[in-house]
Design a protein around this motif. Structure first.
Motif, PDB file in Angstrom:
ATOM      1  N   ASP A 163       2.729   3.708   2.583  1.00  0.00           N
ATOM      2  CA  ASP A 163       1.813   3.867   3.720  1.00  0.00           C
ATOM      3  C   ASP A 163       2.341   2.982   4.854  1.00  0.00           C
ATOM      4  OD1 ASP A 163      -0.128   3.737   5.623  1.00  0.00           O
ATOM      5  OD2 ASP A 163      -1.771   3.281   4.246  1.00  0.00           O
ATOM      6  N   TRP A 164       2.992   3.589   5.825  1.00  0.00           N
ATOM      7  CA  TRP A 164       3.663   2.821   6.880  1.00  0.00           C
ATOM      8  C   TRP A 164       2.689   2.307   7.939  1.00  0.00           C
ATOM      9  CZ3 TRP A 164       8.248   1.009   5.858  1.00  0.00           C
ATOM     10  CH2 TRP A 164       9.022   1.672   4.910  1.00  0.00           C
ATOM     11  N   ASP A 165       1.401   2.663   7.816  1.00  0.00           N
ATOM     12  CA  ASP A 165       0.418   2.174   8.794  1.00  0.00           C
ATOM     13  C   ASP A 165      -0.246   0.878   8.361  1.00  0.00           C
ATOM     14  OD1 ASP A 165       0.858   4.293  10.480  1.00  0.00           O
ATOM     15  OD2 ASP A 165      -0.568   5.567   9.401  1.00  0.00           O
ATOM     16  N   GLN A 166       0.200   0.298   7.237  1.00  0.00           N
ATOM     17  CA  GLN A 166      -0.486  -0.896   6.734  1.00  0.00           C
ATOM     18  C   GLN A 166      -0.090  -2.163   7.489  1.00  0.00           C
ATOM     19  OE1 GLN A 166       1.229  -2.221   2.712  1.00  0.00           O
ATOM     20  NE2 GLN A 166       2.196  -0.243   3.110  1.00  0.00           N
ATOM     21  N   THR A 188       1.050   5.655  -0.514  1.00  0.00           N
ATOM     22  CA  THR A 188       0.250   6.810  -0.074  1.00  0.00           C
ATOM     23  C   THR A 188      -0.721   7.248  -1.174  1.00  0.00           C
ATOM     24  OG1 THR A 188       2.106   8.154  -0.781  1.00  0.00           O
ATOM     25  CG2 THR A 188       1.927   7.721   1.572  1.00  0.00           C
ATOM     26  N   LYS A 215       0.838  -1.202   0.000  1.00  0.00           N
ATOM     27  CA  LYS A 215       0.000   0.000   0.000  1.00  0.00           C
ATOM     28  C   LYS A 215       0.874   1.254   0.000  1.00  0.00           C
ATOM     29  CE  LYS A 215      -4.115   1.600   2.434  1.00  0.00           C
ATOM     30  NZ  LYS A 215      -4.748   1.549   3.750  1.00  0.00           N
TER      31      LYS A 215
END
Ligand SMILES: Cc1cc2nc3c(=O)[nH]c(=O)nc-3n(C[C@H](O)[C@H](O)[C@H](O)COP(=O)(O)OP(=O)(O)OC[C@H]3O[C@@H](n4cnc5c(N)ncnc54)[C@H](O)[C@@H]3O)c2cc1C
Ligand code: FES
Length: 249
Positions: free
Chosen positions: A242-245, A223, A221
């Motif tokens: 996207d480092w929150d995936q 950004t 994923k």
């Protein structure tokens, strides 16, 4: 492509050298080879491995034995033929005007040795920050300036390699960061670099099938939508991820 030599450098990690003038000439740090290992029962799919080093017409990969494919790889002896596609993927883009900080976590050292060699050949002075869980997990690497950290303090500084990176960024104004390692390490590296305005490239791993952007099996994923690790990466500008995936693999 034929095996030149294949040796275990730790009980669970081996280094295999192949001879291929064409591949050695084309290879760029950060790219990978997609290997089909002969005689491996489960090796119907190819397995991706970063290009670890290139010397003359020889090309190396560094592998950790984790399953059938890598076990079969560890059993190859000199002369064995290996079916390979590559070099594949987007390499690191070296920024020659910025002091390089190269950050490796564990087996993440694999693609960085080749990068360090090429940087040094260009007259750059990369500083390697190399973090491992403990002393016995450290792997041999190039004798470039390095700072070792171990989580348990058994070798080098005690603590996470990202803590060493936070200090080094302060000491090297205008630096650029190049990193490979486990997802939490890369996420923290990306966060630090974003906070301090430091350009950062990361090499990501994802489970792969085709290796050439056709199956979407290695989606990561980003950004601005999904990216493929094999075709859009494996090296990415850290700001595009996207480092929150959660963990990509
Ligand atoms: C671009 C890229 C570069 C890579 N470079 C290297 C390298 O230089 N050295 C190296 O040792 N490994 C590298 N890997 C990981 C390597 O491809 C896998 O470890 C290998 O495919 C496992 O094959 P296997 O048949 O032995 O294991 P399998 O039987 O397929 O799996 C065994 C275990 O390994 C895990 N695993 C499988 N594939 C991956 C993967 N891609 N990433 C993380 N865990 C995985 C599985 O979840 C499982 O737990 C890279 C992966 C990618 C995508
Ligand atoms: S492995 Fe098929 S798209 Fe990446």
């Amino acid at each position: 492509m034929a095996v030149v030599s294949n040796r275990m450098i730790r009980p669970d990690v081996g280094r295999v050298w192949f001879r291929s003038r064409a591949l050695a000439r084309q290879a760029r740090p950060g790219q990978f080879l997609h290997l089909r290992v002969p005689d491996a029962n489960a090796a119907i799919l190819r397995r991706p491995f970063s290009i670890h080093d290139v010397v003359g017409d020889r090309i190396a990969i560094l592998y950790r034995v984790v399953g059938d494919g890598t076990r079969a790889l560890s059993a190859l002896s000199a002369g064995a033929p290996v079916d390979v596609i590559g070099p594949l993927g987007i390499p690191f883009r070296v920024m020659p005007s910025r002091p390089p900080l190269v950050v490796a976590g564990g087996i993440g050292i694999a693609p960085l040795q080749f990068l360090l060699r090429r940087m040094t050949a260009r007259g750059l002075h990369p500083r390697l920050l190399y973090g491992c869980l403990t002393r016995s997990a450290l792997l041999p690497h190039l004798a470039v300036t390095r700072a070792v950290t171990t989580d348990d303090g058994s070798c080098g500084g005690r603590g996470l390699v990202t803590a060493a990176l936070a200090r080094e960024i302060g000491r090297r104004p205008g630096a650029a960061v190049y990193a490979c390692g486990p997802w939490p390490m890369l996420r923290e590296t990306a966060r630090l670099c974003r906070e301090r305005g430091v350009p950062c490239q990361v090499s990501l791993e994802a489970r792969m099938a085709c290796g050439v952007g056709a199956c979407q099996g290695c989606a990561v994923k980003g950004t601005a939508g999904y990216l493929t690790a094999c075709h859009d990466g494996p090296v990415f500008d850290a700001r595009t991820i996207d480092w929150d995936q959660g963990v990509a693999v």
